[in-house]
Design a protein around this motif. Sequence first.
Motif, PDB file in Angstrom:
ATOM      1  N   LYS A  39      23.156  40.844  43.672  1.00 30.27           N
ATOM      2  CA  LYS A  39      22.581  39.803  42.804  1.00 30.27           C
ATOM      3  C   LYS A  39      23.257  39.286  41.650  1.00 30.27           C
ATOM      4  O   LYS A  39      23.500  38.139  41.296  1.00 30.27           O
ATOM      5  CB  LYS A  39      21.110  40.126  42.106  1.00 30.27           C
ATOM      6  N   LEU A  40      24.043  40.162  40.932  1.00 28.22           N
ATOM      7  CA  LEU A  40      25.039  40.219  39.848  1.00 28.22           C
ATOM      8  C   LEU A  40      26.405  40.631  40.062  1.00 28.22           C
ATOM      9  O   LEU A  40      26.483  41.874  40.720  1.00 28.22           O
ATOM     10  CB  LEU A  40      24.354  40.704  38.700  1.00 28.22           C
ATOM     11  N   ASP A  41      27.352  40.048  39.704  1.00 26.50           N
ATOM     12  CA  ASP A  41      28.617  40.462  39.737  1.00 26.50           C
ATOM     13  C   ASP A  41      29.050  40.804  38.107  1.00 26.50           C
ATOM     14  O   ASP A  41      29.080  39.687  37.480  1.00 26.50           O
ATOM     15  CB  ASP A  41      29.758  39.770  40.328  1.00 26.50           C
ATOM     16  N   PHE A  42      29.315  41.722  37.785  1.00 26.56           N
ATOM     17  CA  PHE A  42      29.686  42.031  36.289  1.00 26.56           C
ATOM     18  C   PHE A  42      31.205  42.052  36.142  1.00 26.56           C
ATOM     19  O   PHE A  42      32.015  42.625  37.096  1.00 26.56           O
ATOM     20  CB  PHE A  42      29.138  43.453  35.880  1.00 26.56           C
ATOM     21  N   TYR A  43      31.529  41.830  35.034  1.00 28.83           N
ATOM     22  CA  TYR A  43      33.157  41.689  34.690  1.00 28.83           C
ATOM     23  C   TYR A  43      33.709  43.193  34.760  1.00 28.83           C
ATOM     24  O   TYR A  43      32.976  44.097  34.176  1.00 28.83           O
ATOM     25  CB  TYR A  43      33.287  41.007  33.400  1.00 28.83           C
ATOM     26  N   GLY A  44      34.692  43.570  35.528  1.00 26.20           N
ATOM     27  CA  GLY A  44      35.188  45.036  35.351  1.00 26.20           C
ATOM     28  C   GLY A  44      34.859  45.740  36.688  1.00 26.20           C
ATOM     29  O   GLY A  44      34.326  45.101  37.925  1.00 26.20           O
ATOM     30  N   ASP A  45      35.284  46.821  36.758  1.00 24.90           N
ATOM     31  CA  ASP A  45      35.246  47.533  38.108  1.00 24.90           C
ATOM     32  C   ASP A  45      33.570  47.971  38.386  1.00 24.90           C
ATOM     33  O   ASP A  45      33.267  48.900  37.940  1.00 24.90           O
ATOM     34  CB  ASP A  45      36.274  48.871  38.112  1.00 24.90           C
ATOM     35  N   ASP A  46      33.224  47.250  39.568  1.00 26.41           N
ATOM     36  CA  ASP A  46      31.976  47.890  39.911  1.00 26.41           C
ATOM     37  C   ASP A  46      31.716  49.154  40.435  1.00 26.41           C
ATOM     38  O   ASP A  46      30.679  49.645  40.481  1.00 26.41           O
ATOM     39  CB  ASP A  46      31.519  46.897  41.222  1.00 26.41           C
ATOM     40  N   ASN A  47      32.796  49.897  40.775  1.00 22.28           N
ATOM     41  CA  ASN A  47      32.741  51.301  41.280  1.00 22.28           C
ATOM     42  C   ASN A  47      32.838  52.411  40.155  1.00 22.28           C
ATOM     43  O   ASN A  47      32.936  53.554  40.667  1.00 22.28           O
ATOM     44  CB  ASN A  47      33.678  51.359  42.431  1.00 22.28           C
ATOM     45  N   GLN A  48      32.900  52.041  38.722  1.00 24.01           N
ATOM     46  CA  GLN A  48      33.242  52.847  37.904  1.00 24.01           C
ATOM     47  C   GLN A  48      32.082  52.719  36.912  1.00 24.01           C
ATOM     48  O   GLN A  48      31.937  51.608  36.350  1.00 24.01           O
ATOM     49  CB  GLN A  48      34.551  52.826  37.155  1.00 24.01           C
ATOM     50  N   ARG A  49      31.292  53.759  36.551  1.00 20.32           N
ATOM     51  CA  ARG A  49      30.161  53.621  35.537  1.00 20.32           C
ATOM     52  C   ARG A  49      30.795  53.378  34.158  1.00 20.32           C
ATOM     53  O   ARG A  49      32.095  53.587  33.913  1.00 20.32           O
ATOM     54  CB  ARG A  49      29.541  55.118  35.329  1.00 20.32           C
ATOM     55  N   ASN A  50      30.064  52.487  33.534  1.00 17.76           N
ATOM     56  CA  ASN A  50      30.257  51.852  32.139  1.00 17.76           C
ATOM     57  C   ASN A  50      31.645  51.028  32.245  1.00 17.76           C
ATOM     58  O   ASN A  50      32.065  50.702  31.206  1.00 17.76           O
ATOM     59  CB  ASN A  50      30.468  52.843  31.366  1.00 17.76           C
ATOM     60  N   ALA A  51      32.294  50.413  33.341  1.00 21.23           N
ATOM     61  CA  ALA A  51      33.350  49.794  33.396  1.00 21.23           C
ATOM     62  C   ALA A  51      33.363  48.168  32.980  1.00 21.23           C
ATOM     63  O   ALA A  51      33.937  47.836  32.723  1.00 21.23           O
ATOM     64  CB  ALA A  51      33.762  49.755  34.818  1.00 21.23           C
ATOM     65  N   ALA A  52      31.853  47.959  32.874  1.00 24.70           N
ATOM     66  CA  ALA A  52      31.819  46.510  32.618  1.00 24.70           C
ATOM     67  C   ALA A  52      31.480  46.330  30.998  1.00 24.70           C
ATOM     68  O   ALA A  52      31.155  45.082  30.556  1.00 24.70           O
ATOM     69  CB  ALA A  52      30.618  46.034  33.318  1.00 24.70           C
ATOM     70  N   GLU A  53      31.240  47.265  30.189  1.00 25.71           N
ATOM     71  CA  GLU A  53      31.338  47.301  28.829  1.00 25.71           C
ATOM     72  C   GLU A  53      32.700  46.854  28.316  1.00 25.71           C
ATOM     73  O   GLU A  53      33.050  47.606  27.416  1.00 25.71           O
ATOM     74  CB  GLU A  53      30.863  48.545  28.338  1.00 25.71           C
ATOM     75  N   LEU A  54      32.716  45.672  28.538  1.00 30.74           N
ATOM     76  CA  LEU A  54      34.155  45.023  28.076  1.00 30.74           C
ATOM     77  C   LEU A  54      33.933  43.725  27.375  1.00 30.74           C
ATOM     78  O   LEU A  54      35.282  43.006  26.925  1.00 30.74           O
ATOM     79  CB  LEU A  54      35.034  44.561  29.363  1.00 30.74           C
ATOM     80  N   GLY A  55      32.700  43.358  26.844  1.00 28.13           N
ATOM     81  CA  GLY A  55      32.710  42.077  25.869  1.00 28.13           C
ATOM     82  C   GLY A  55      33.064  42.339  24.515  1.00 28.13           C
ATOM     83  O   GLY A  55      32.342  43.477  24.006  1.00 28.13           O
ATOM     84  N   ALA A  56      33.829  41.804  23.962  1.00 28.75           N
ATOM     85  CA  ALA A  56      34.445  41.831  22.542  1.00 28.75           C
ATOM     86  C   ALA A  56      33.147  41.810  21.479  1.00 28.75           C
ATOM     87  O   ALA A  56      32.525  40.715  21.882  1.00 28.75           O
ATOM     88  CB  ALA A  56      35.628  40.995  22.191  1.00 28.75           C
ATOM     89  N   ALA A  57      32.992  42.520  20.564  1.00 28.36           N
ATOM     90  CA  ALA A  57      32.056  42.595  19.387  1.00 28.36           C
ATOM     91  C   ALA A  57      32.175  40.911  18.942  1.00 28.36           C
ATOM     92  O   ALA A  57      33.276  40.673  18.685  1.00 28.36           O
ATOM     93  CB  ALA A  57      32.236  43.522  18.558  1.00 28.36           C
ATOM     94  N   THR A  58      31.198  40.428  18.509  1.00 29.03           N
ATOM     95  CA  THR A  58      31.398  39.068  17.813  1.00 29.03           C
ATOM     96  C   THR A  58      29.874  38.840  17.286  1.00 29.03           C
ATOM     97  O   THR A  58      28.965  39.490  17.674  1.00 29.03           O
ATOM     98  CB  THR A  58      31.676  37.887  18.786  1.00 29.03           C
ATOM     99  N   ASN A  59      30.156  38.202  16.131  1.00 31.91           N
ATOM    100  CA  ASN A  59      29.071  37.755  15.384  1.00 31.91           C
ATOM    101  C   ASN A  59      28.078  36.614  16.145  1.00 31.91           C
ATOM    102  O   ASN A  59      26.879  36.680  15.994  1.00 31.91           O
ATOM    103  CB  ASN A  59      29.195  37.272  13.822  1.00 31.91           C
ATOM    104  N   VAL A  60      28.599  35.600  16.633  1.00 31.82           N
ATOM    105  CA  VAL A  60      27.854  34.660  17.192  1.00 31.82           C
ATOM    106  C   VAL A  60      28.767  34.088  18.462  1.00 31.82           C
ATOM    107  O   VAL A  60      29.991  33.746  18.516  1.00 31.82           O
ATOM    108  CB  VAL A  60      27.566  33.478  16.248  1.00 31.82           C
ATOM    109  N   VAL A  61      27.847  34.052  19.753  1.00 33.29           N
ATOM    110  CA  VAL A  61      28.002  33.293  20.667  1.00 33.29           C
ATOM    111  C   VAL A  61      27.178  32.003  20.806  1.00 33.29           C
ATOM    112  O   VAL A  61      26.118  32.346  20.801  1.00 33.29           O
ATOM    113  CB  VAL A  61      28.129  34.159  22.041  1.00 33.29           C
ATOM    114  N   MET A  62      27.779  31.127  20.750  1.00 28.94           N
ATOM    115  CA  MET A  62      26.804  29.841  21.177  1.00 28.94           C
ATOM    116  C   MET A  62      26.560  29.611  22.540  1.00 28.94           C
ATOM    117  O   MET A  62      27.411  29.484  23.324  1.00 28.94           O
ATOM    118  CB  MET A  62      27.314  28.573  20.495  1.00 28.94           C
ATOM    119  N   GLY A  63      25.334  29.838  22.982  1.00 27.63           N
ATOM    120  CA  GLY A  63      24.758  29.916  24.342  1.00 27.63           C
ATOM    121  C   GLY A  63      24.123  28.628  24.427  1.00 27.63           C
ATOM    122  O   GLY A  63      23.651  27.901  23.709  1.00 27.63           O
TER     123      GLY A  63
END
Length: 156
Positions: A39-63
């Motif tokens: 269903k979903l493809d996350f950025y990073g290595d799908d075969n490694q636990r916690n590998a998609a925690e790659l979004g840089a901290a930011t105050n605001v993202v305009m969605g």
Amino acid sequence: MFSSTQEAIANLRTFVEQGGSIYVSDQAYDLMEQAFPDKLDFYGDDNQRNAAELGAATNVVMGQVVDLPLAQALGSSSIELHYPLWAWVIVESVAPDVRVFIRGPATPIGGSPLPDVPHTVGFAHGEGHVVYTSFHQEPGINQAAEQVLRLLVFEL
């Protein structure tokens, strides 16, 4: 107790197939990868636990609220998303049958900005439903993001 993680994942899939609904957010994405890998493809290595925690901290993202019923309920087609954690999970793409509610930019830690990724999605599985969001409820969440969560969670 479960004898294995695989048994727990199978039970979760069965729960949703039989009409159950779940809401999953941000760093619990590993659950989504294991239970619903198509269903979903996350950025990073799908075969490694916690590998998609790659979004840089930011105050605001305009969605952009790209789901018309959600935009109408909010009275707006844009929303401020806050990602104050040191890292957050980026959804890179979704399957064709996944409903995207909110899209927007994301910047991976040490990577080039991604201009238009899903931030909040949902899909049916059997008789049940799943909602995943890269942001989550926490102290200081803005009113619009809180309203999105209420609308989507109560729709489950």
